[in-house]
Design an enzyme around this catalytic site. Structure first.
Site, short mmCIF file in Angstrom:
data_model
loop_
_atom_site.label_atom_id
_atom_site.label_comp_id
_atom_site.label_asym_id
_atom_site.label_seq_id
_atom_site.Cartn_x
_atom_site.Cartn_y
_atom_site.Cartn_z
N LYS A 131 0.85 -1.21 0.00
CA LYS A 131 0.00 0.00 0.00
C LYS A 131 0.88 1.26 0.00
O LYS A 131 2.10 1.16 0.22
CB LYS A 131 -0.90 -0.03 1.24
CG LYS A 131 -0.15 0.00 2.56
CD LYS A 131 -1.08 -0.31 3.74
CE LYS A 131 -0.32 -0.29 5.04
NZ LYS A 131 -1.14 -0.78 6.16
N ARG A 164 -11.05 0.06 13.77
CA ARG A 164 -10.65 0.83 12.60
C ARG A 164 -11.42 0.32 11.38
O ARG A 164 -12.25 1.03 10.83
CB ARG A 164 -9.13 0.73 12.40
CG ARG A 164 -8.60 1.73 11.41
CD ARG A 164 -7.08 1.64 11.29
NE ARG A 164 -6.62 0.40 10.69
CZ ARG A 164 -5.37 0.20 10.27
NH1 ARG A 164 -4.46 1.16 10.39
NH2 ARG A 164 -5.00 -0.95 9.74
N TYR A 193 16.32 30.06 9.03
CA TYR A 193 15.10 30.80 9.43
C TYR A 193 14.99 30.88 10.94
O TYR A 193 15.24 29.91 11.65
CB TYR A 193 13.86 30.07 8.91
CG TYR A 193 13.59 30.26 7.44
CD1 TYR A 193 13.32 31.53 6.91
CD2 TYR A 193 13.55 29.17 6.58
CE1 TYR A 193 13.04 31.69 5.56
CE2 TYR A 193 13.27 29.32 5.23
CZ TYR A 193 13.01 30.58 4.73
OH TYR A 193 12.74 30.73 3.40
N MET A 228 12.40 24.36 3.22
CA MET A 228 11.66 23.53 2.26
C MET A 228 12.60 22.67 1.42
O MET A 228 12.34 21.50 1.18
CB MET A 228 10.81 24.41 1.35
CG MET A 228 9.91 23.62 0.43
SD MET A 228 8.98 24.66 -0.71
CE MET A 228 7.81 25.44 0.38
#
Ligand code: PLP
Length: 347
Positions: free
Chosen positions: A35, A130, A244, A292
Protein backbone atom coordinates in the site's frame (compact mmCIF):
# COMPACT_ATOMS: atom_id res chain seq x y z
CA UNK A 1 23.07 18.55 -9.36
CA UNK A 2 21.13 19.79 -6.37
CA UNK A 3 18.83 16.87 -5.72
CA UNK A 4 19.40 14.03 -3.33
CA UNK A 5 20.19 10.52 -4.46
CA UNK A 6 17.84 7.87 -3.12
CA UNK A 7 19.05 4.32 -3.69
CA UNK A 8 16.50 1.54 -3.26
CA UNK A 9 17.76 -2.00 -3.03
CA UNK A 10 15.06 -4.31 -4.43
CA UNK A 11 17.13 -7.38 -3.61
CA UNK A 12 17.19 -6.22 0.02
CA UNK A 13 13.38 -6.08 -0.03
CA UNK A 14 13.03 -9.60 -1.44
CA UNK A 15 15.64 -10.91 1.03
CA UNK A 16 13.60 -9.40 3.86
CA UNK A 17 10.50 -11.14 2.51
CA UNK A 18 12.32 -14.48 2.39
CA UNK A 19 13.54 -14.00 5.97
CA UNK A 20 9.99 -13.22 7.16
CA UNK A 21 8.62 -16.15 5.17
CA UNK A 22 11.05 -18.46 6.98
CA UNK A 23 9.76 -17.33 10.38
CA UNK A 24 6.48 -19.16 9.84
CA UNK A 25 5.71 -22.79 9.07
CA UNK A 26 5.86 -23.98 5.46
CA UNK A 27 2.10 -24.23 5.10
CA UNK A 28 1.65 -20.58 6.10
CA UNK A 29 1.59 -18.33 3.07
CA UNK A 30 3.53 -15.07 3.34
CA UNK A 31 1.91 -12.20 1.43
CA UNK A 32 3.29 -8.67 0.92
CA UNK A 33 1.70 -5.32 1.73
CA UNK A 34 2.50 -2.73 -0.93
CA UNK A 35 0.00 0.00 0.00
CA UNK A 36 0.95 3.69 -0.22
CA UNK A 37 2.96 3.01 -3.38
CA UNK A 38 4.99 0.26 -1.76
CA UNK A 39 5.65 2.32 1.41
CA UNK A 40 6.84 5.12 -0.85
CA UNK A 41 9.34 3.00 -2.77
CA UNK A 42 7.27 2.29 -5.96
CA UNK A 43 4.63 -0.43 -5.69
CA UNK A 44 5.13 -1.67 -9.26
CA UNK A 45 8.87 -2.21 -8.94
CA UNK A 46 8.59 -3.61 -5.42
CA UNK A 47 5.82 -6.02 -6.45
CA UNK A 48 7.80 -7.22 -9.46
CA UNK A 49 10.86 -7.93 -7.27
CA UNK A 50 8.71 -9.71 -4.69
CA UNK A 51 6.97 -11.72 -7.37
CA UNK A 52 10.37 -12.99 -8.53
CA UNK A 53 11.08 -13.99 -4.92
CA UNK A 54 7.84 -16.00 -4.80
CA UNK A 55 5.09 -13.66 -3.54
CA UNK A 56 1.65 -14.46 -4.95
CA UNK A 57 -0.58 -12.52 -2.53
CA UNK A 58 -0.48 -8.73 -2.39
CA UNK A 59 -2.39 -6.24 -0.26
CA UNK A 60 -3.12 -2.58 -0.98
CA UNK A 61 -5.22 -0.01 0.86
CA UNK A 62 -7.36 1.23 -2.01
CA UNK A 63 -8.53 -0.32 -5.29
CA UNK A 64 -6.77 2.36 -7.36
CA UNK A 65 -3.43 1.30 -5.89
CA UNK A 66 -3.73 -2.11 -7.50
CA UNK A 67 -3.27 -0.71 -11.00
CA UNK A 68 0.50 -0.29 -10.50
CA UNK A 69 0.79 -3.97 -9.60
CA UNK A 70 -1.42 -5.25 -12.42
CA UNK A 71 0.73 -3.29 -14.88
CA UNK A 72 3.67 -5.44 -13.79
CA UNK A 73 2.00 -8.75 -13.05
CA UNK A 74 -1.16 -9.68 -14.89
CA UNK A 75 -1.79 -13.22 -13.78
CA UNK A 76 -1.52 -15.71 -10.93
CA UNK A 77 -1.41 -13.17 -8.11
CA UNK A 78 -4.22 -12.15 -5.80
CA UNK A 79 -4.54 -8.48 -4.93
CA UNK A 80 -6.57 -7.80 -1.79
CA UNK A 81 -8.04 -4.39 -0.94
CA UNK A 82 -8.10 -3.44 2.76
CA UNK A 83 -10.73 -0.73 2.30
CA UNK A 84 -13.08 -3.26 0.76
CA UNK A 85 -15.67 -2.50 -1.90
CA UNK A 86 -16.39 1.22 -1.82
CA UNK A 87 -19.00 3.00 -3.88
CA UNK A 88 -17.42 3.63 -7.30
CA UNK A 89 -14.99 0.69 -7.00
CA UNK A 90 -17.08 -1.93 -8.80
CA UNK A 91 -15.62 -1.40 -12.25
CA UNK A 92 -11.98 -1.39 -11.15
CA UNK A 93 -12.49 -4.45 -8.93
CA UNK A 94 -13.98 -6.24 -11.92
CA UNK A 95 -11.51 -5.04 -14.56
CA UNK A 96 -8.33 -5.58 -12.52
CA UNK A 97 -9.63 -8.77 -10.93
CA UNK A 98 -9.23 -7.57 -7.32
CA UNK A 99 -10.38 -9.10 -4.05
CA UNK A 100 -12.05 -6.59 -1.73
CA UNK A 101 -11.94 -7.33 2.00
CA UNK A 102 -15.55 -6.49 2.86
CA UNK A 103 -15.72 -4.44 6.04
CA UNK A 104 -19.44 -4.12 6.72
CA UNK A 105 -22.87 -5.42 5.87
CA UNK A 106 -23.15 -2.45 3.54
CA UNK A 107 -20.07 -3.46 1.56
CA UNK A 108 -21.18 -7.10 1.53
CA UNK A 109 -24.51 -6.09 0.02
CA UNK A 110 -22.82 -3.87 -2.56
CA UNK A 111 -20.47 -6.65 -3.57
CA UNK A 112 -23.03 -9.43 -3.96
CA UNK A 113 -25.43 -7.12 -5.78
CA UNK A 114 -22.96 -5.57 -8.22
CA UNK A 115 -20.52 -8.45 -8.72
CA UNK A 116 -22.37 -11.67 -7.82
CA UNK A 117 -20.06 -14.66 -7.84
CA UNK A 118 -16.89 -12.56 -7.80
CA UNK A 119 -14.23 -13.25 -5.17
CA UNK A 120 -14.05 -11.37 -1.88
CA UNK A 121 -12.63 -11.64 1.61
CA UNK A 122 -13.94 -10.39 4.93
CA UNK A 123 -12.22 -8.12 7.40
CA UNK A 124 -13.19 -8.51 11.05
CA UNK A 125 -12.68 -6.00 13.82
CA UNK A 126 -11.20 -7.68 16.89
CA UNK A 127 -10.70 -4.53 18.95
CA UNK A 128 -8.73 -2.01 16.96
CA UNK A 129 -11.92 -0.19 15.98
CA UNK A 130 -10.65 0.83 12.60
CA UNK A 131 -11.89 -1.48 9.84
CA UNK A 132 -13.94 -4.63 9.71
CA UNK A 133 -17.15 -6.23 10.90
CA UNK A 134 -17.76 -6.26 14.64
CA UNK A 135 -18.57 -9.58 16.34
CA UNK A 136 -22.32 -8.90 16.37
CA UNK A 137 -22.38 -7.92 12.70
CA UNK A 138 -20.35 -11.00 11.80
CA UNK A 139 -22.73 -13.22 13.79
CA UNK A 140 -25.62 -11.93 11.75
CA UNK A 141 -24.10 -12.61 8.32
CA UNK A 142 -21.61 -15.41 8.98
CA UNK A 143 -23.72 -18.38 7.87
CA UNK A 144 -24.70 -16.64 4.66
CA UNK A 145 -21.13 -15.49 3.98
CA UNK A 146 -19.76 -19.01 4.40
CA UNK A 147 -22.02 -20.27 1.62
CA UNK A 148 -20.41 -17.67 -0.67
CA UNK A 149 -16.94 -19.13 0.01
CA UNK A 150 -14.81 -16.10 0.90
CA UNK A 151 -11.15 -16.27 -0.11
CA UNK A 152 -9.94 -15.03 3.28
CA UNK A 153 -11.08 -13.79 6.67
CA UNK A 154 -8.66 -11.42 8.33
CA UNK A 155 -8.20 -9.04 11.21
CA UNK A 156 -5.44 -6.68 12.31
CA UNK A 157 -3.55 -6.31 15.60
CA UNK A 158 -3.35 -2.89 17.25
CA UNK A 159 -0.25 -3.46 19.43
CA UNK A 160 1.75 -6.23 17.75
CA UNK A 161 5.02 -4.27 17.92
CA UNK A 162 4.77 -4.46 21.74
CA UNK A 163 5.09 -8.21 22.38
CA UNK A 164 4.05 -7.94 26.04
CA UNK A 165 0.96 -5.88 25.41
CA UNK A 166 -2.15 -7.72 26.68
CA UNK A 167 -4.11 -6.53 23.64
CA UNK A 168 -2.31 -9.12 21.48
CA UNK A 169 -3.66 -12.13 23.36
CA UNK A 170 -7.04 -10.45 23.69
CA UNK A 171 -7.37 -9.90 19.94
CA UNK A 172 -6.10 -13.42 19.26
CA UNK A 173 -8.85 -14.83 21.48
CA UNK A 174 -11.52 -12.74 19.80
CA UNK A 175 -10.26 -13.67 16.33
CA UNK A 176 -10.35 -17.35 17.27
CA UNK A 177 -13.84 -17.10 18.72
CA UNK A 178 -15.07 -15.38 15.55
CA UNK A 179 -13.43 -17.81 13.10
CA UNK A 180 -12.63 -21.18 14.74
CA UNK A 181 -14.29 -24.16 13.08
CA UNK A 182 -15.46 -22.26 10.00
CA UNK A 183 -12.92 -23.89 7.72
CA UNK A 184 -12.01 -20.57 6.08
CA UNK A 185 -8.55 -19.32 5.22
CA UNK A 186 -7.43 -16.92 7.97
CA UNK A 187 -4.92 -14.08 8.41
CA UNK A 188 -4.19 -12.01 11.51
CA UNK A 189 -0.59 -10.86 11.46
CA UNK A 190 1.43 -8.09 9.87
CA UNK A 191 5.19 -7.78 10.58
CA UNK A 192 4.76 -7.43 14.35
CA UNK A 193 2.39 -10.40 14.57
CA UNK A 194 4.80 -12.66 12.67
CA UNK A 195 7.37 -11.97 15.39
CA UNK A 196 4.82 -12.89 18.12
CA UNK A 197 5.12 -16.53 17.07
CA UNK A 198 3.21 -19.35 15.39
CA UNK A 199 -0.07 -18.91 17.32
CA UNK A 200 -0.51 -15.69 15.42
CA UNK A 201 0.29 -16.96 11.92
CA UNK A 202 -2.87 -18.86 10.84
CA UNK A 203 -2.91 -19.49 7.04
CA UNK A 204 -1.44 -16.25 5.72
CA UNK A 205 0.72 -13.43 7.10
CA UNK A 206 0.77 -9.88 5.72
CA UNK A 207 4.11 -8.15 6.36
CA UNK A 208 4.68 -4.58 5.23
CA UNK A 209 7.28 -2.58 7.15
CA UNK A 210 9.57 -5.56 7.72
CA UNK A 211 10.02 -5.88 3.95
CA UNK A 212 11.22 -2.30 3.81
CA UNK A 213 13.75 -2.63 6.62
CA UNK A 214 11.79 -1.11 9.50
CA UNK A 215 11.03 -1.77 13.17
CA UNK A 216 9.88 -4.15 14.62
CA UNK A 217 11.76 -6.51 12.27
CA UNK A 218 15.15 -5.66 13.72
CA UNK A 219 16.91 -8.40 11.74
CA UNK A 220 15.87 -6.82 8.44
CA UNK A 221 18.26 -5.43 5.83
CA UNK A 222 18.26 -1.71 5.30
CA UNK A 223 16.89 -1.21 1.81
CA UNK A 224 17.34 2.51 1.22
CA UNK A 225 20.20 4.93 1.27
CA UNK A 226 19.80 8.69 0.94
CA UNK A 227 22.70 10.91 0.03
CA UNK A 228 22.37 14.70 -0.18
CA UNK A 229 24.63 16.96 -2.23
CA UNK A 230 26.34 19.89 -0.52
CA UNK A 231 25.45 23.08 -2.42
CA UNK A 232 27.63 25.56 -0.56
CA UNK A 233 30.00 25.78 2.40
CA UNK A 234 30.78 28.88 4.47
CA UNK A 235 32.66 29.90 7.61
CA UNK A 236 30.78 31.83 10.26
CA UNK A 237 31.91 33.79 13.31
CA UNK A 238 30.98 33.31 16.95
CA UNK A 239 27.47 34.71 17.48
CA UNK A 240 26.31 34.35 13.87
CA UNK A 241 23.17 32.30 13.25
CA UNK A 242 22.01 29.77 10.66
CA UNK A 243 18.65 29.53 8.90
CA UNK A 244 15.10 30.80 9.43
CA UNK A 245 14.32 32.23 12.81
CA UNK A 246 18.03 32.39 13.75
CA UNK A 247 17.51 29.39 16.01
CA UNK A 248 21.09 28.06 15.77
CA UNK A 249 23.94 30.25 16.96
CA UNK A 250 27.67 29.56 16.65
CA UNK A 251 29.48 29.22 20.01
CA UNK A 252 32.80 28.83 18.22
CA UNK A 253 33.94 29.79 14.73
CA UNK A 254 32.05 27.26 12.61
CA UNK A 255 31.91 25.81 9.14
CA UNK A 256 28.42 25.27 7.77
CA UNK A 257 27.37 23.18 4.78
CA UNK A 258 24.09 23.90 3.01
CA UNK A 259 22.65 20.59 1.87
CA UNK A 260 20.01 19.95 -0.80
CA UNK A 261 16.89 18.43 0.76
CA UNK A 262 14.25 19.83 3.04
CA UNK A 263 10.81 19.25 4.40
CA UNK A 264 9.39 19.10 0.86
CA UNK A 265 11.52 15.97 0.48
CA UNK A 266 10.24 14.35 3.65
CA UNK A 267 12.88 15.62 6.07
CA UNK A 268 10.56 16.69 8.85
CA UNK A 269 10.99 20.10 10.49
CA UNK A 270 11.12 18.29 13.83
CA UNK A 271 14.75 17.32 13.11
CA UNK A 272 15.76 21.01 13.06
CA UNK A 273 19.03 21.47 15.07
CA UNK A 274 18.47 17.93 16.33
CA UNK A 275 18.93 15.48 13.48
CA UNK A 276 22.22 14.06 12.31
CA UNK A 277 23.76 13.45 8.91
CA UNK A 278 26.94 11.58 8.10
CA UNK A 279 30.15 12.25 6.22
CA UNK A 280 31.27 8.67 5.80
CA UNK A 281 31.53 7.41 9.39
CA UNK A 282 31.69 10.93 10.90
CA UNK A 283 28.50 12.29 12.38
CA UNK A 284 27.46 15.93 11.81
CA UNK A 285 24.68 17.86 13.51
CA UNK A 286 21.91 19.66 11.64
CA UNK A 287 22.26 23.39 12.36
CA UNK A 288 19.08 25.43 12.46
CA UNK A 289 15.66 24.90 10.98
CA UNK A 290 14.93 22.58 8.10
CA UNK A 291 13.85 24.71 5.13
CA UNK A 292 11.66 23.53 2.26
CA UNK A 293 14.60 22.59 0.02
CA UNK A 294 17.67 22.75 2.25
CA UNK A 295 19.20 22.09 5.62
CA UNK A 296 22.28 23.56 7.30
CA UNK A 297 24.86 21.16 8.72
CA UNK A 298 27.71 21.88 11.13
CA UNK A 299 30.88 20.43 9.55
CA UNK A 300 33.37 22.36 11.70
CA UNK A 301 35.05 19.16 12.93
CA UNK A 302 35.56 17.60 9.48
CA UNK A 303 39.05 17.66 7.98
CA UNK A 304 37.73 18.05 4.45
CA UNK A 305 34.81 19.57 2.56
CA UNK A 306 32.35 16.80 1.68
CA UNK A 307 30.55 16.75 -1.68
CA UNK A 308 27.65 14.80 -0.20
CA UNK A 309 26.28 13.96 3.22
CA UNK A 310 24.21 10.89 4.01
CA UNK A 311 21.04 11.04 6.05
CA UNK A 312 19.99 7.39 5.65
CA UNK A 313 22.93 5.02 5.53
CA UNK A 314 24.47 2.06 7.29
CA UNK A 315 25.21 4.43 10.18
CA UNK A 316 21.67 5.78 10.50
CA UNK A 317 18.62 3.77 9.48
CA UNK A 318 15.02 4.89 8.95
CA UNK A 319 14.15 4.18 12.58
CA UNK A 320 17.11 6.22 13.86
CA UNK A 321 15.97 9.14 11.73
CA UNK A 322 12.37 8.58 12.82
CA UNK A 323 13.46 8.70 16.46
CA UNK A 324 15.05 12.12 15.96
CA UNK A 325 11.97 13.35 14.11
CA UNK A 326 9.55 12.06 16.75
CA UNK A 327 7.87 9.66 14.35
CA UNK A 328 8.10 6.08 13.05
CA UNK A 329 9.98 4.48 10.16
CA UNK A 330 6.70 4.07 8.26
CA UNK A 331 6.24 7.83 8.11
CA UNK A 332 9.85 8.46 7.07
CA UNK A 333 9.44 6.05 4.13
CA UNK A 334 6.06 7.26 2.96
CA UNK A 335 7.13 10.91 3.23
CA UNK A 336 10.15 10.57 0.92
CA UNK A 337 9.35 13.13 -1.73
CA UNK A 338 9.10 12.73 -5.47
CA UNK A 339 12.06 15.05 -6.06
CA UNK A 340 14.90 12.65 -5.37
CA UNK A 341 16.96 11.07 -8.09
CA UNK A 342 15.87 7.48 -7.50
CA UNK A 343 18.11 4.60 -8.37
CA UNK A 344 16.87 1.02 -8.12
CA UNK A 345 19.49 -1.65 -7.63
CA UNK A 346 19.24 -5.42 -7.24
CA UNK A 347 22.41 -6.47 -5.53
C1 PLP B 1 -0.45 -1.80 6.86
C2 PLP B 1 -1.12 -3.07 7.19
C3 PLP B 1 -0.37 -4.26 7.23
C4 PLP B 1 1.13 -4.28 7.18
O1 PLP B 1 1.60 -3.82 8.42
P1 PLP B 1 3.16 -3.69 8.78
O2 PLP B 1 3.15 -3.26 10.19
O3 PLP B 1 3.70 -2.65 7.86
O4 PLP B 1 3.78 -5.02 8.57
C5 PLP B 1 -1.06 -5.46 7.38
N1 PLP B 1 -2.42 -5.47 7.54
C6 PLP B 1 -3.14 -4.33 7.54
C7 PLP B 1 -4.62 -4.41 7.72
C8 PLP B 1 -2.53 -3.10 7.39
O5 PLP B 1 -3.26 -1.98 7.42
Amino acid sequence: MSIGNLTINLKGISNNWTALDQLSAKKVETAAVVKADGYGLDAGRVAQALYQAGVRQFFVAAAEEAAAIRMEITEDVNIFIFSGHMRGDTEIIHDLNLIPLLNSFNQLTRHVETLPGYPFGVQLDTGMNRLGMEPSEWDAVREMVITLKPELVMSHLACADEPDHPMNQKQLNIFRSMTDGLNLKRSLSATGGILLGPNYHFDMTRPGIGLYGGFPFSDSNQVIQLSLPVIQIRDIEIGETVGYGCTWKADVPSRIATVAAGYADGLMRTISSKGKVWAGDKVCQIAGRVSMDMIGVDITHLEYDPNDLEIISKYQNIDDLAGMAGTIGYEILTSLGSRYNRRYVSE
